[in-house]
Design an enzyme around this catalytic site. Structure first.
Site, PDB file in Angstrom:
ATOM      1  N   ASP A  97       0.830  -1.201   0.000  1.00  0.00           N
ATOM      2  CA  ASP A  97       0.000   0.000   0.000  1.00  0.00           C
ATOM      3  C   ASP A  97       0.866   1.252   0.000  1.00  0.00           C
ATOM      4  OD1 ASP A  97      -1.891   2.061   0.573  1.00  0.00           O
ATOM      5  OD2 ASP A  97      -3.186   0.604   1.564  1.00  0.00           O
ATOM      6  N   SER A 145      -7.194   4.169  -1.446  1.00  0.00           N
ATOM      7  CA  SER A 145      -6.970   2.733  -1.252  1.00  0.00           C
ATOM      8  C   SER A 145      -8.240   1.923  -1.464  1.00  0.00           C
ATOM      9  CB  SER A 145      -6.416   2.469   0.151  1.00  0.00           C
ATOM     10  OG  SER A 145      -5.118   2.998   0.281  1.00  0.00           O
ATOM     11  N   THR A 198      -8.105  -1.852   2.210  1.00  0.00           N
ATOM     12  CA  THR A 198      -7.637  -2.964   1.377  1.00  0.00           C
ATOM     13  C   THR A 198      -8.218  -4.308   1.818  1.00  0.00           C
ATOM     14  OG1 THR A 198      -5.609  -1.766   0.833  1.00  0.00           O
ATOM     15  CG2 THR A 198      -5.623  -4.139   0.441  1.00  0.00           C
ATOM     16  N   ASP A 345       2.176   2.966   3.197  1.00  0.00           N
ATOM     17  CA  ASP A 345       1.281   4.074   2.886  1.00  0.00           C
ATOM     18  C   ASP A 345       1.292   5.127   3.989  1.00  0.00           C
ATOM     19  OD1 ASP A 345      -1.108   5.347   1.535  1.00  0.00           O
ATOM     20  OD2 ASP A 345      -2.075   4.694   3.392  1.00  0.00           O
ATOM     21  N   HIS A 389      -1.496   2.348  -5.118  1.00  0.00           N
ATOM     22  CA  HIS A 389      -1.155   3.713  -5.518  1.00  0.00           C
ATOM     23  C   HIS A 389       0.176   4.070  -4.885  1.00  0.00           C
ATOM     24  CE1 HIS A 389      -2.089   4.847  -1.406  1.00  0.00           C
ATOM     25  NE2 HIS A 389      -3.225   4.164  -1.532  1.00  0.00           N
ATOM     26  N   HIS A 495      -1.950  11.014  -1.852  1.00  0.00           N
ATOM     27  CA  HIS A 495      -1.525  10.058  -2.873  1.00  0.00           C
ATOM     28  C   HIS A 495      -1.106  10.786  -4.145  1.00  0.00           C
ATOM     29  CE1 HIS A 495      -4.480   6.921  -0.940  1.00  0.00           C
ATOM     30  NE2 HIS A 495      -3.503   7.292  -0.121  1.00  0.00           N
TER      31      HIS A 495
END
Length: 581
Positions: A97, A145, A198, A345, A389, A495
Site C-alpha cells: 500500500d 486505497s 484494502t 502508505d 497507488h 496520494h
C-alpha cells in the site's frame, strides 16, 4: 604531393541525374559491339527478372507476417495455459500500500549503505519485477486505497471511498468471495486494521470506507454469503470491542469478538503470547481471528523494539501460509491469501523516510518468505504483488536552497540509519509527556525525542520552538527534520497518480508490461478459475432482503454518501494515519 581527395573516396565519376542511364548505354555498347548513339532494343529478360524478384519479396513479406502472428498467438496461448492451470492451485496476492518506484530506490540505497553491500545488490522484489499498473479510480485521476483495492478484488473501477461497491452503489462480487464459494480456503494478513480499505474490499461491501464497525461485522460472517474468510490477522481490535470496553472505537455496545466466536465459530486471539502458540502455523485451528493492535501495528522501525508485544508482517505471513497449506492438504482446492504491507502508505502520508525504508524492507522480507514457500510447495502456487497507488510524491532528491543555487547530486542514507524511532512514535511520546505534566519540556524534546529518537544532533532553536508551540503537528515537524537532512523530497501528504510496479512468480506472465489495475483483478479470478460475476448477481439479489443486526434502518452496505462525506472520510483516515500523532 598528397592528393586533396579523401582517403576512402571512390574513384568513380560524380553522380548526376543521367549517370546511371549513360553507364547502362556504355555497357550495352561494349557487350553488343553497338554504337552508343544507337538506342538498344528492350531487355525482356531483365523485365521478367525484376517481376520475379518483386513477386518473391511480396510472398516472403507475407510469410514473415503470418509466422509472426502465429508465434504471438502461440506465446499468448502458452501464457493462458500458465495462467489457468488445471487441478489444485494456490494464489498469494500481495499489496504494498502506497509504495511507488521511488520507494524501491530509496530502500535499496538505504540497505546498501547500512549493510555495506555492493552497488548492484538488489531487493528480492527487484528480482521479480514484471510490469507496472495504472491506478486511477472511476472519479479521479488519483485513487484512494478503497477504489484501488476494489479494482483488485472486483476487477472493476469505482469511486474513491467505495468498498467493493460500484458507482451505482450496487455490490460487486470479490475474488475472495468467489474463491470461498468455489471451495478454496481464504485468508487476509495486514499490518493496519483488518477493517481498513484494502482487506475490507475482499470480504465486505460498504458505500463508504469509514463504515468500519459494519465492515467488522461483515468480515466475521454477518454477510449475505455468510462467513467468507477463514483466517484474518492484523490490527483493528477497537472496531470489534463494545464501546463500554476500554480500547474500543465502536459506536455501539456490540461485542464482535463474541459474535465471531459464538455464532460463526472463530478462534480468537489478541496478544503476542497466543500468536507464538500458533507455532508459525503448525498449531492453527481455522477459522482464526487474530487482532494484535488497537488499530495499526506499529511501524517496523518501532515494532522491532516491541517484538514481545507485536508479531511482524513476515511472521504473520509465514503463519498464514503454513496454516492454509495444512488446511487444504486433503482438498482438491488450494487457498487464496491476500497479504498487505499496509503501513508503507502511512509513512508516505507522514512523509517519514526513516519509517518508510523499514516498512519496505519488512514487506520485502515477507515477499521472500512467500517465494521460498512456493519453491518448496508441492501444489502449484502463483504470487502476484503490486501497489494500489503511490503515497507522498516521494523524490529521492531535494534542493534545499532556491535558485540560483544549484543542488548537489546526492542523498544521505546515514540520516535514516541514525533514526531509532519513527516521527509518529516520537510525537506519541511527546503527547504522553505533555499529558503527564510536561516537565522540562524543551530538554525532553531535544534530548529524548530528537537526539535519541531521531538521531539528530544539530536541531536548531527554531525547529525546537515550532514543536513546543504546536505539539499537535510534532509528527510533521519530526519527519521534515529527517527528510531535509537526508535530502529527501515529498510533494504531498496524500496520494499521487504515478504508475506502480507489478511483481510476480512463474505463472504470472500475463501481467508483463503496463496494465490497468483492473487487469490485475481479472488475472486473479482467471487464475483461480472462479465465477465472480455469479457472486455479484447473488449479492444484488440478496441485497433486497438482507440486513445487518443493529442496522435495520439502513441498507446492509450503509447509507449512500454525499461527495462531502466521502472527502471527509478520506481526510479523516489520512490525518489519523501518518499526519497527526
Amino acid at each position: 604531393m598528397p592528393s586533396n581527395q579523401p582517403l576512402f573516396a571512390s574513384e568513380r565519376r560524380g553522380s548526376s541525374i543521367h549517370s546511371d542511364e549513360q553507364a547502362a548505354q556504355e555497357d550495352t555498347a561494349l557487350l553488343a559491339s553497338q554504337r552508343q548513339d544507337v538506342e538498344p532494343p528492350p531487355n525482356k529478360s531483365r523485365m521478367w527478372r525484376e517481376l520475379g524478384l518483386f513477386t518473391w519479396a511480396v510472398v516472403a513479406t507475407a510469410a514473415v507476417i503470418v509466422l509472426a502472428v502465429l508465434s504471438q498467438h502461440q506465446a499468448s496461448h502458452e501464457n493462458d495455459k500458465k495462467a489457468k492451470p488445471s487441478g489444485k492451485r494456490n494464489l498469494v496476492f500481495m499489496v504494498s500500500d502506497g509504495m511507488g518506484p521511488a520507494s524501491l530506490a530509496l530502500t535499496r540505497g538505504f540497505r546498501q549503505y547500512e549493510e555495506g553491500l555492493p552497488h548492484d545488490d538488489v531487493l528480492v522484489l527487484d528480482q521479480h519485477f514484471i510490469g507496472s499498473s495504472r491506478t486511477r479510480s472511476s472519479n479521479s485521476l488519483i485513487t484512494d486505497s478503497a477504489a484501488g483495492a476494489t479494482a483488485f478484488s472486483c476487477g472493476l473501477k469505482s469511486y474513491n471511498g467505495a468498498i467493493s461497491i460500484l458507482p451505482d452503489h450496487t455490490p460487486c462480487g470479490t475474488v475472495l468471495e468467489a474463491a470461498k464459494r468455489a471451495g478454496y480456503t481464504t485468508g487476509l494478513v495486514v499490518t493496519t486494521s483488518i477493517t481498513d480499505a484494502t482487506p475490507a474490499c475482499f470480504a465486505s461491501h460498504a458505500n463508504m470506507r469509514s463504515e468500519e464497525d459494519m465492515i467488522a461485522q461483515q468480515e466475521v460472517g454477518e454477510h449475505p454469503l455468510g462467513r467468507v474468510v477463514d483466517l484474518m490477522m492484523g490490527g483493528g481490535r477497537c472496531h470489534f470491542l463494545p464501546n463500554t470496553t476500554s480500547g474500543s472505537c465502536r459506536q455501539d455496545e456490540r461485542d464482535i469478538t463474541k459474535l465471531a466466536q459464538d455464532k460463526y465459530g472463530w478462534n480468537y486471539i489478541d496478544n503476542r503470547e497466543d500468536f507464538d502458540g500458533l507455532k508459525l502455523g503448525s498449531a492453527v485451528k481455522l477459522p482464526l481471528l487474530g487482532l494484535f493492535a488497537y488499530y495499526n501495528i506499529p511501524y517496523e522501525l518501532d515494532r522491532r523494539n516491541m517484538n514481545d508485544k507485536y508479531p511482524s508482517l513476515d511472521e504473520m505471513a509465514q503463519t498464514a501460509l503454513k496454516a492454509l497449506e495444512a488446511a487444504t492438504q486433503d482438498s482438491d482446492k488450494g487457498f487464496f491469501l491476500m497479504i498487505e504491507g499496509s503501513r508503507i502508505d502511512h509513512a508516505g502520508h507522514g512523509n517519514d523516510p526513516a519509517a518508510q525504508v523499514h516498512e519496505v524492507l519488512a514487506y520485502d522480507k515477507a515477499f521472500a518468505s512467500v517465494v521460498q514457500f512456493i519453491e518448496k510447495s508441492e501444489t502449484e502456487t502463483v504470487l502476484v504483488a503490486t501497489s494500489d497507488h503511490e503515497t507522498g510524491g516521494l523524490a529521492v532528491a531535494r534542493q534545499l536552497k532556491p535558485p540560483p543555487s544549484y543542488p548537489h547530486y546526492l542523498w544521505l542514507p546515514e540520516v535514516l540509519s541514525n533514526a531509532s524511532s519513527s516521527a509518529e512514535h516520537s510525537a506519541r511520546r511527546l503527547r504522553a509527556h505533555v499529558t503527564s505534566g510536561g516537565e522540562n519540556l524543551p530538554d525532553f524534546i531535544k534530548e529524548e525525542l530528537i537526539q535519541k529518537g531521531l538521531g539528530i544532533m544539530d536541531a536548531s532553536s527554531n525547529e525546537l520552538r515550532l514543536i513546543i508551540d504546536t505539539p499537535e503537528l510534532a509528527s510533521v515537524y519530526f519527519a521534515d527534520m529527517i527528510s531535509r537532512r537526508a535530502q529527501i523530497g515529498w510533494s504531498t501528504h496524500g496520494h499521487s497518480s504515478v504508475d506502480v510496479n507489478i511483481y510476480g512468480s512463474s505463472g504470472s506472465e500475463a501481467l508483463r508490461g503496463n496494465h490497468e489495475n483492473t487487469e490485475v483483478g481479472k488475472f486473479l479470478r482467471e487464475y483461480l478459475g472462479v465465477d465472480v460475476d455469479a457472486i455479484t448477481a447473488e449479492l444484488v439479489e440478496k441485497s433486497k432482503t438482507f440486513t445487518i443486526s443493529g442496522m435495520a434502518e439502513k441498507p446492509w452496505t450503509g447509507n449512500i454518501p454525499t461527495e462531502e462525506m466521502l472527502e471527509a472520510a478520506v481526510s479523516v483516515h489520512e490525518r489519523s494515519n501518518g499526519i497527526e500523532p
